[in-house]
Design a protein around this motif. Structure first.
Motif, PDB file in Angstrom:
ATOM      1  N   ILE A 140     -13.824   9.323  -3.843  1.00 57.31           N
ATOM      2  CA  ILE A 140     -12.392   9.160  -3.530  1.00 57.31           C
ATOM      3  C   ILE A 140     -11.571   9.502  -4.779  1.00 57.31           C
ATOM      4  O   ILE A 140     -11.810   8.940  -5.851  1.00 57.31           O
ATOM      5  CB  ILE A 140     -12.086   7.722  -3.088  1.00 57.31           C
ATOM      6  N   ILE A 187      -7.914   9.323  -6.535  1.00 57.32           N
ATOM      7  CA  ILE A 187      -6.683   8.536  -6.420  1.00 57.32           C
ATOM      8  C   ILE A 187      -5.715   8.952  -7.528  1.00 57.32           C
ATOM      9  O   ILE A 187      -6.068   8.940  -8.708  1.00 57.32           O
ATOM     10  CB  ILE A 187      -6.961   7.025  -6.520  1.00 57.32           C
ATOM     11  N   SER A 200       0.968   6.505  -3.933  1.00 60.94           N
ATOM     12  CA  SER A 200      -0.271   7.100  -4.407  1.00 60.94           C
ATOM     13  C   SER A 200      -0.868   8.016  -3.355  1.00 60.94           C
ATOM     14  O   SER A 200      -0.606   7.876  -2.162  1.00 60.94           O
ATOM     15  CB  SER A 200      -1.267   6.017  -4.805  1.00 60.94           C
ATOM     16  N   HIS A 257      -4.496   9.376  -1.905  1.00 61.46           N
ATOM     17  CA  HIS A 257      -5.931   9.153  -1.853  1.00 61.46           C
ATOM     18  C   HIS A 257      -6.570  10.335  -1.140  1.00 61.46           C
ATOM     19  O   HIS A 257      -6.135  10.680  -0.025  1.00 61.46           O
ATOM     20  CB  HIS A 257      -6.253   7.864  -1.086  1.00 61.46           C
TER      21      HIS A 257
END
Lengths: 114, 113
Positions: free
Chosen positions: A18, A20, A74, A76
């Motif tokens: 992931i 971020i 944010s 992701h």
């Protein structure tokens, strides 16, 4: 005066992980928050965008999380792929695609390792 | 067909020269922009044109002047080029409505020597 602060400056993620990327803004009049993706030698292209009336927006592997009270948002990227390697910019504006244009963060250089 | 096209893609010129970068959009948009991306990839808006009227003029030296002959074109003229003008210049366009996408061209790489 930097109205949109973006971090990290660079990011290395393993394939399948992931990614971020975080942004914070100062101007409470901002009401449109897009993320742009830029590949080397190309112009920025819209990836996903959110307005402050929702806390999350998902499109495929890409999700924006938005925290109005903290003035933060944010990106992701789930199941990150080598093809996602690019520079990502968060941005903000007071009227979407209107005359004020976009205020950009300084960008995050993302590398997805195979 | 390219939505926002700009020419030239690469431009190398000497200090003191005057140069122009042309931009055309075929999206029917009514707002066009010029952005500058410096060597650290920081993108900053320079100008915005809406219906042939200049809307924004950030702290850009007056050596830079946008010219819009019609809604589909926004050219950038730069006089007396300086070393610090070396950058990538992006043309972009959008509909002047809330939340619409801003589309960018592929950039013009300007190098002043």
């Amino acid at each position: 005066q930097q109205q949109v602060k973006q971090s990290p400056q660079s990011l290395i993620v393993q394939k399948g992980g992931i990614s971020i990327i975080n942004c914070a803004y100062e101007n409470t009049a901002f009401d449109y928050f897009p993320w742009y993706q830029q590949f080397p030698g190309k112009g920025p292209a819209l990836l996903i965008a959110i307005r402050p009336d929702v806390s999350e927006k998902k499109e495929g592997r890409f999700t924006i999380s938005f925290n109005k009270s903290a003035k933060q948002f944010s990106l992701h990227i789930m199941d990150s792929q080598p093809g996602d390697s690019a520079t990502y910019f968060c941005a903000a504006s007071t009227d979407g695609g209107g005359a004020d244009g976009l205020t950009f963060g300084k960008g995050t250089h993302l590398i997805i390792q195979p | 067909d390219t939505a926002v096209s700009q020419t030239p893609k690469y431009l190398v010129t000497q200090m003191g020269n005057d140069k122009s970068i042309k931009c055309e959009q075929n999206l029917g948009h009514d707002t066009m922009y010029w952005y500058k991306q410096d060597s650290k990839k920081f993108l900053k808006i320079m100008f915005s044109y809406n219906n042939k009227e200049l809307i924004i003029n950030e702290t850009v030296p007056n050596r830079f002047s946008p010219k819009s002959p019609d809604k589909a074109h926004l050219n950038l003229h730069i006089n007396s080029l300086e070393l610090g003008d070396s950058a990538v210049y992006f043309c972009a366009s959008s509909l002047a409505q809330n939340g619409n996408t801003i589309y960018f061209g592929e950039g013009s790489w300007l190098t002043v020597v």
